[in-house]
Design a protein around this motif. Structure first.
Motif, PDB file in Angstrom:
ATOM      1  N   VAL A 215     -18.860  56.012  30.483  1.00  0.00           N
ATOM      2  CA  VAL A 215     -17.566  57.049  31.395  1.00  0.00           C
ATOM      3  C   VAL A 215     -18.577  57.833  32.123  1.00  0.00           C
ATOM      4  N   ASP A 216     -20.408  58.092  31.794  1.00  0.00           N
ATOM      5  CA  ASP A 216     -21.043  58.897  32.593  1.00  0.00           C
ATOM      6  C   ASP A 216     -21.727  58.245  33.844  1.00  0.00           C
ATOM      7  N   GLU A 217     -21.414  56.493  33.258  1.00  0.00           N
ATOM      8  CA  GLU A 217     -21.217  55.810  34.854  1.00  0.00           C
ATOM      9  C   GLU A 217     -20.138  56.001  35.928  1.00  0.00           C
ATOM     10  N   LEU A 218     -19.025  55.761  34.856  1.00  0.00           N
ATOM     11  CA  LEU A 218     -18.054  55.704  36.513  1.00  0.00           C
ATOM     12  C   LEU A 218     -17.783  56.913  36.795  1.00  0.00           C
ATOM     13  N   VAL A 219     -18.119  57.995  36.364  1.00  0.00           N
ATOM     14  CA  VAL A 219     -18.407  59.807  36.756  1.00  0.00           C
ATOM     15  C   VAL A 219     -18.637  59.875  38.324  1.00  0.00           C
ATOM     16  N   LYS A 220     -20.204  59.451  38.373  1.00  0.00           N
ATOM     17  CA  LYS A 220     -21.570  59.061  39.171  1.00  0.00           C
ATOM     18  C   LYS A 220     -20.251  58.761  40.075  1.00  0.00           C
ATOM     19  N   LYS A 221     -20.194  57.365  40.261  1.00  0.00           N
ATOM     20  CA  LYS A 221     -19.561  56.463  40.652  1.00  0.00           C
ATOM     21  C   LYS A 221     -18.122  57.042  41.355  1.00  0.00           C
ATOM     22  N   LEU A 229     -15.279  59.195  50.565  1.00  0.00           N
ATOM     23  CA  LEU A 229     -13.525  59.507  51.444  1.00  0.00           C
ATOM     24  C   LEU A 229     -13.099  58.236  50.858  1.00  0.00           C
ATOM     25  N   GLU A 230     -13.313  57.289  50.476  1.00  0.00           N
ATOM     26  CA  GLU A 230     -12.810  56.417  49.156  1.00  0.00           C
ATOM     27  C   GLU A 230     -11.669  56.348  48.641  1.00  0.00           C
ATOM     28  N   PHE A 231     -10.602  57.479  48.664  1.00  0.00           N
ATOM     29  CA  PHE A 231      -9.672  57.906  47.942  1.00  0.00           C
ATOM     30  C   PHE A 231      -9.346  56.572  46.600  1.00  0.00           C
ATOM     31  N   GLU A 232      -8.405  55.704  47.234  1.00  0.00           N
ATOM     32  CA  GLU A 232      -8.476  54.739  46.641  1.00  0.00           C
ATOM     33  C   GLU A 232      -9.059  53.757  45.216  1.00  0.00           C
ATOM     34  N   GLU A 233     -10.620  53.805  45.696  1.00  0.00           N
ATOM     35  CA  GLU A 233     -11.466  53.660  44.979  1.00  0.00           C
ATOM     36  C   GLU A 233     -11.839  54.549  43.688  1.00  0.00           C
ATOM     37  N   ALA A 234     -11.267  56.054  44.464  1.00  0.00           N
ATOM     38  CA  ALA A 234     -12.286  56.609  43.234  1.00  0.00           C
ATOM     39  C   ALA A 234     -10.871  56.877  42.381  1.00  0.00           C
ATOM     40  N   ALA A 235      -9.622  56.726  42.952  1.00  0.00           N
ATOM     41  CA  ALA A 235      -8.413  57.351  41.818  1.00  0.00           C
ATOM     42  C   ALA A 235      -8.271  55.967  40.822  1.00  0.00           C
ATOM     43  N   ARG A 236      -9.311  54.689  41.352  1.00  0.00           N
ATOM     44  CA  ARG A 236      -8.843  53.845  40.456  1.00  0.00           C
ATOM     45  C   ARG A 236      -9.942  53.449  39.306  1.00  0.00           C
ATOM     46  N   LEU A 237     -11.428  54.933  39.465  1.00  0.00           N
ATOM     47  CA  LEU A 237     -12.345  55.176  38.790  1.00  0.00           C
ATOM     48  C   LEU A 237     -11.320  56.421  37.904  1.00  0.00           C
ATOM     49  N   ARG A 238     -10.817  56.998  38.364  1.00  0.00           N
ATOM     50  CA  ARG A 238     -10.518  57.766  37.737  1.00  0.00           C
ATOM     51  C   ARG A 238      -9.852  57.460  36.849  1.00  0.00           C
ATOM     52  N   ASP A 239      -8.706  56.787  36.852  1.00  0.00           N
ATOM     53  CA  ASP A 239      -7.401  56.405  36.110  1.00  0.00           C
ATOM     54  C   ASP A 239      -8.831  55.461  34.917  1.00  0.00           C
ATOM     55  N   GLN A 240      -9.220  54.401  35.293  1.00  0.00           N
ATOM     56  CA  GLN A 240     -10.798  53.778  34.325  1.00  0.00           C
ATOM     57  C   GLN A 240     -11.038  54.594  33.390  1.00  0.00           C
ATOM     58  N   ILE A 241     -11.599  56.200  33.259  1.00  0.00           N
ATOM     59  CA  ILE A 241     -11.959  57.339  32.481  1.00  0.00           C
ATOM     60  C   ILE A 241     -11.357  57.358  32.189  1.00  0.00           C
ATOM     61  N   GLY A 242     -10.208  57.963  32.688  1.00  0.00           N
ATOM     62  CA  GLY A 242      -9.054  58.329  31.584  1.00  0.00           C
ATOM     63  C   GLY A 242      -8.847  56.980  30.614  1.00  0.00           C
ATOM     64  N   ARG A 243      -8.494  56.213  31.179  1.00  0.00           N
ATOM     65  CA  ARG A 243      -7.962  55.040  29.793  1.00  0.00           C
ATOM     66  C   ARG A 243      -9.305  54.841  28.802  1.00  0.00           C
ATOM     67  N   LEU A 244     -10.453  55.264  28.828  1.00  0.00           N
ATOM     68  CA  LEU A 244     -12.234  54.892  28.573  1.00  0.00           C
ATOM     69  C   LEU A 244     -12.099  56.426  27.049  1.00  0.00           C
ATOM     70  N   ARG A 245     -11.842  57.309  28.129  1.00  0.00           N
ATOM     71  CA  ARG A 245     -11.707  58.447  27.063  1.00  0.00           C
ATOM     72  C   ARG A 245     -10.495  58.955  26.140  1.00  0.00           C
TER      73      ARG A 245
END
Length: 615
Positions: A215-221, A229-245
Motif C-alpha cells: 500500500v505504501d509503495e502504491l501511494v507513492k506511485k 498529470l497522469e491522472f488515469e494512472e493515478a486513478a487506477r492506482l487509487r482504485d487498487q489501493i482501495g481494494r487492498l485496504r
C-alpha cells in the motif's frame, strides 16, 4: 503398588518371561493379540519400566485394562534415543493402524499456490503434489477452496496471469481474463516485462503478509503520477489501493503478526474427539480444517493432542510454531523431533496471549462446531460426502458438488440443468437452468459445452462459488467436454467426473469416469458414495426434464404469429378475429391481410412470408 504382573491377559500368555528380559533402553514396544495383529504401538525412554507398568496389579480401568486383557504377545525394538523411538512409533502407527492407538485419517496432500520461475511472465496457479518443483510454493492452504479464493483475490488486485504456457504462447488477442480485468494481457504485449515484474513483486509481498508495504509503495506511485498529470494512472492506482485496504480490513490481523504457525484445539463428546487446526501464514488466517481421529473412547485428550501432532506433521510442511490448547506429555521431545525434521527450531506452546489466544479460541470454537456437525450428520450427508471423497480418491471431502444434465425431445427445446449439493444436502437456491440456443438439434456435447461455459464464466466473475467436484451425466465424451471448458477458462483445482449408466442401464451398475484416470470406478451397489452420486445425478435429470417440458410446452402453445417482427398482441388478436382463427389468416393473401385495420402493406408481406416460408 505390587511389581507382580496381574493375571488379566489372554489365557495362556505369561508376560513375566518377556518383562524380565526387556532392556533399560529407549525403544518402541508393540502389543499383539492372539491372531498376531498389532493392538497398540508405544514408545518409551526405558522399555522395561514402561511395559511393566501395564501389567502391574491394580491398573486403572478403561482403555488400559481393555488393552491388557487382549495382549497375547509383546515385541520391542531398541533405538538409539527417545527421539528415534518417537519417529519409529509414528511410522509403525501409520503402517499398521493399531486399534488402541489414536489414528489420524491420512489426507493425501495439501494444496499450494505455485509461482513459476522460468518464464519472462511468471504465473500463479493452483498446485497439489510433491514440494520438489521448480519455482516457489505458498501455503499450505487448508483446502482447495482457500487456494481458489486467494488466487481470485490476487487476480483482482494485481492481475497476474494464471493460464498454462501452451495457452499463453498461442494468443493473438486478449482472452476473457483480460476482458473481466483479471489479467494484464502480457500474452499480447499489453504490459511490459518490467511493469509485470513490479506487480508480481507486490503480489508476492501480499502473500508474505506484507500488504502494508504494498500500500505504501502504491501511494507513492499514485502521488508521483498525479504530479506528472497522469491522472488515469493515478486513478487506477487509487482504485487498487482501495481494494487492498478493503482486503486488509477483511484480514485485520495480517499487519500485526507475520508469523507462520498452526493453532490446534480439541473438543470431546461421548468419547468422540474433534481436532481443529487454524493455519496462519504471514500473519494471515488462511482458514481451518477439522479431523475426527479414531481413538478409544477412554483415551485422554492430552494423548489425542500428542498423537495428532506426531502423525499430522509426518510428511507435511512444519510451521515455525504450533500453538495447542493444552499441555501434553512429550511436548518437548516432539518439538525437538520436529525441529530436527524441519532443519530449524519448531516450538510447541500452550500458554499464549493476545492474537494467539484469539486464534486458539477460534480453533476451539471450530472444534466444537465440527464435533456437533459430525455427531448430527454421522450417518447423513457429511458421511456420504466423506465416503465419496474416499471412494474416488479425491484427497479431501468435497464440500460443494455441481452436476449437469441435458434434456430435449428429438433436439427440440433443449435445456441443461445444474444442481448443487453441499454439507446441508441440496442447495436449491443455487440451482440453475440454461435454455440452449444456437446449437445443432440433438448435439448433447454442444449443449453441455454451452451450459458449462455460461455457468463457469459467471463463476470466474465471482457470481458463485466454485465447486470441489463437477459431475456430468454421460460418459467419456461428456467428461472430455467438461475438462476442455475448464481448461479454456483456466479454472484449476476442480475434480471432474462423468456418471455413465452400466451396460444394462440398471441402477447400481453406474460407472464413474474421473478426469486423469483411465479406468472408471465401479462402486458397490450398497456404497454410500454411489447412493449420493445417484441422488445428485437423478436430481440433475429431474431438474433438466422439468425445465425442458416447460420450455417445450410454452413453444407448442406459442403462435407462429409471434415470430412476425412488428406484430404486437393487439394486432394479432385483431387478425385472428377478422379471419376466424389462424387457419383463416394462413389462407389469406397479402391484399386480404393489408385490408385489416392497422396492418400496412409491408407488415402484411412479413406476415405472409412468415406463414409461407417456402413460397
Amino acid at each position: 503398588m505390587s511389581d507382580e504382573p496381574a493375571n488379566a491377559t489372554v489365557a495362556g500368555f505369561d508376560p513375566k518371561p518377556v518383562l524380565t528380559r526387556l532392556p533399560h533402553r529407549p525403544g518402541v514396544y508393540r502389543f499383539l493379540d492372539e491372531a498376531g495383529r498389532i493392538l497398540y504401538v508405544g514408545k518409551a525412554r526405558d522399555l522395561r519400566k514402561r511395559v511393566q507398568a501395564y501389567f502391574r496389579a491394580g491398573i486403572p480401568g478403561g482403555k488400559t485394562e481393555q488393552l491388557v486383557r487382549k495382549v497375547a504377545d509383546i515385541e520391542v525394538t531398541v533405538t538409539g534415543s527417545e527421539g528415534e523411538a518417537l519417529i519409529l512409533e509414528n511410522e509403525l502407527i501409520k503402517a499398521h493402524r493399531p486399534r488402541f492407538n489414536v489414528l489420524l485419517r491420512d489426507d493425501k496432500s495439501y494444496p499450494f499456490i505455485h509461482l513459476t520461475s522460468q518464464q519472462a511472465f511468471p504465473r500463479l496457479s493452483f498446485y497439489r503434489g510433491t514440494r520438489k518443483v521448480e519455482g516457489r510454493l505458498f501455503g499450505p492452504y487448508p483446502s482447495a477452496g482457500a487456494v481458489r479464493e486467494t488466487l481470485s483475490l490476487l487476480q483482482k488486485l494485481f492481475r497476474i496471469r494464471s493460464c498454462e504456457d501452451s495457452f499463453f504462447s498461442h494468443r493473438s488477442r486478449p482472452c476473457l481474463q483480460y476482458q473481466i480485468q483479471r489479467c494484464s494481457g502480457p500474452c499480447v504485449g499489453l504490459i511490459g516485462s518490467e511493469d509485470y515484474q513490479d506487480e508480481l513483486g507486490r503480489a508476492i509481498r501480499f502473500l508474505e503478509g506484507r500488504s502494508d508495504e504494498v500500500v505504501d509503495e502504491l501511494v507513492k506511485k499514485m502521488e508521483a503520477a498525479s504530479k506528472q498529470l497522469e491522472f488515469e494512472e493515478a486513478a487506477r492506482l487509487r482504485d487498487q489501493i482501495g481494494r487492498l485496504r478493503h482486503v486488509q480490513q477483511h484480514f485485520a490481523t495480517a499487519h500485526r503478526d507475520r508469523g507462520n504457525l498452526d493453532v490446534i484445539a480439541t473438543s470431546e463428546q461421548a468419547g468422540i474427539y474433534c481436532v481443529s487446526v487454524v493455519f496462519i501464514r504471514g500473519g494471515r488466517n488462511l482458514g481451518s480444517r477439522t479431523w475426527i481421529p479414531k481413538a478409544h473412547p477412554a483415551t485422554a485428550a492430552e494423548e489425542v493432542v500428542g498423537a495428532f501432532i506426531a502423525q499430522f506433521y509426518n510428511g507435511r510442511p512444519i510451521p515455525h510454531e504450533i500453538v495447542v490448547d493444552r499441555d501434553f506429555d512429550d511436548a518437548v521431545l516432539l518439538a525437538s523431533a520436529l525441529s530436527e525434521r524441519a532443519g530449524r527450531k519448531v516450538s510447541i506452546r500452550h500458554r499464549v496471549r493476545g492474537e494467539r489466544a484469539r486464534w486458539l479460541e477460534q480453533a476451539a470454537q471450530n472444534a466444537r462446531h465440527g464435533l456437533d456437525l459430525h455427531i448430527a450428520s454421522k450417518a447423513g450427508m457429511l458421511a456420504q460426502l466423506g465416503s465419496l471423497g474416499d471412494a474416488l480418491g479425491l484427497g479431501e471431502t468435497p464440500q460443494r458438488i455441481e452436476c449437469f444434465d441435458v434434456s430435449h425431445t428429438g433436439g427440440e427445446s433443449t435445456v441443461a440443468s445444474c444442481v448443487v449439493f453441499g454439507r446441508e444436502g441440496a442447495i436449491k437456491a443455487d440451482y440453475r437452468r440454461f435454455n440452449i440456443t444456437e446449437v445443432q438439434a440433438g448435439d448433447d456435447y454442444g449443449a453441455l459445452r454451452q451450459a458449462l461455459m455460461r455457468r463457469y464464466t459467471r463463476i470466474k466473475r465471482g457470481e458463485a462459488a466454485l465447486p470441489d467436484l463437477l459431475l456430468v451425466d454421460g460418459g467419456k465424451g461428456q467428461l472430455g467436454e467438461a475438462v476442455r471448458v475448464l481448461d479454456e477458462l483456466q479454472i484449476e483445482g476442480v475434480h471432474v467426473g462423468a456418471v455413465a449408466k452400466g451396460r444394462s442401464r440398471r441402477p447400481g451398475q453406474e460407472q464413474v469416469f474421473l478426469a486423469g484416470r483411465r479406468r472408471p470406478f465401479i462402486l458397490p451397489p450398497d456404497s454410500p458414495a454411489l447412493r449420493l452420486i445417484q441422488q445428485i445425478r437423478d436430481e440433475a435429470h429431474r431438474f433438466a426434464i422439468a425445465g425442458h417440458r416447460q420450455r417445450r410446452g410454452k413453444s407448442r402453445r406459442r403462435s407462429v404469429l409471434e415470430d412476425v417482427p412488428g406484430l404486437g398482441p393487439k394486432r394479432r388478436s385483431l387478425l385472428l378475429r377478422e379471419f376466424g382463427g389462424l387457419h383463416g389468416v394462413d389462407q389469406a393473401s397479402v391484399e386480404d391481410l393489408a385490408r385489416v385495420k392497422g396492418i400496412s402493406r409491408l407488415l402484411a408481406e412479413k406476415i405472409y412470408d412468415t406463414l409461407h416460408p417456402a413460397d
